[in-house]
Design an enzyme around this catalytic site. Structure first.
Site: not given
Ligand code: KIV
Length: 297
Positions: A59, A98, A128, A130, A198
């Site tokens: 994204d 994403d 994916k 977050e 990250e």
């Protein structure tokens, strides 16, 4: 022969299709996993043909390609649109897409619907999302049980920019270290096939990598992750911003393009482009000598 089998045959044994299973095998063997983002057909082809293992339609599209200042406004329709283009350019790499902000926060039903759309409508081989809280782990479990493989993403999660108060390195206090280690184990337990780490200290990433059986893919998380990912545009100085400390430039595509654009403008202005060799010609028997008259007047 199935489509996948045909593709594997085309690729040859040394370029076998990357799968979640082969990524696991890479972790076990210690062979580094390579990953980059791509957002369109040409970048997808370049990345795949370079032998990169995992292509992520991130994204980060919002910032890298659409010119937004963060990733929050990226929509499902935009992710689908770009993911379809990338799908056409990727043969060997594992294609991960994403889930954009808002597509997995409302309810498990909506999370599942959106995850399934990325697989069915764009050909994602994994999605994916977050975050590593309990609700995120439940989303990973629900998607996994519906045959949608999930890559987790913890640490500096750009969709949490407002909560974090900016893009700040995470996991520097005793509590934060403990929380991130727990989140990593929770996501693995929920079925995640890999975990992006990250913006966390190298030492913490090393510990999480050792504690998990699934591969970790680092970005700003030091060299001891099982693999590394970067944003394509950061690799080639195409991001129009001061890059974060963890980015290394692997070529100045911006400078190359600027020089080419200037040369094109000059060539058109001085009428050296197009040259005769770059022009089409009439056959010898076709003459332009006859005067032309407007018929029917
Ligand atoms: O959106 C993205 O590009 C990402 C990574 C770079 C990990 O999430």
């Amino acid at each position: 022969m199935s489509l996948v089998a045909v593709r594997e045959a085309d690729l040859g044994p040394e370029r076998a299709k990357v799968t979640s299973q082969s990524l696991l095998a890479q972790k076990r063997s210690g062979a580094a996993i390579t990953s980059l983002t791509a957002y369109d057909y040409p970048t997808a082809r370049l990345v795949d043909e370079a032998g990169i293992d995992m292509v992520l339609v991130g994204d980060s599209l919002g910032m890298a390609v659409l010119g937004h200042s963060d990733t929050l406004s990226v929509t499902m329709e935009e992710m689908l649109h770009h993911a379809r283009a990338v799908r056409r350019g990727v043969q060997r790499a594992l294609l991960v897409v994403d889930m954009p902000f808002g597509s997995y926060q409302v309810s498990q039903e909506e999370t599942l619907r959106n995850g399934l759309r990325l697989v069915k409508e764009a050909g994602a081989e994994a999605v994916k999302l977050e975050g590593g809280a309990l609700s995120h782990a439940s989303s990973v479990r629900v998607l996994t049980e519906a045959e949608v493989p999930v890559v987790g993403h913890i640490g500096l999660t750009p969709q949490s920019v407002h909560r974090m108060g900016g893009y700040r390195v995470q996991g520097r206090s005793v509590e934060a270290v403990a929380r991130l280690r727990e989140e990593a184990l929770r996501l693995e337990d929920a079925g995640a096939i890999a975990l992006v780490l990250e913006g966390i200290p190298r030492e913490l990433a090393r510990a999480i990598t050792a504690e998990l059986t699934i591969p970790t893919i680092g970005i700003g998380a030091g060299p001891e992750c099982d693999g590394q990912i970067l944003v394509f545009h950061d690799l080639f100085d195409l991001s129009f911003r001061k890059p974060p400390k963890f980015v290394r430039s692997f070529g100045d595509a911006g400078a190359m393009m600027r020089a080419g654009l200037e040369a094109f403008r000059e060539a058109v202005e001085e009428r050296s482009f197009p040259a005769d060799a770059e022009s089409y010609h009439l056959p010898a028997q076709v003459s332009l000598e006859e005067p032309v008259e407007l018929k029917g007047r």
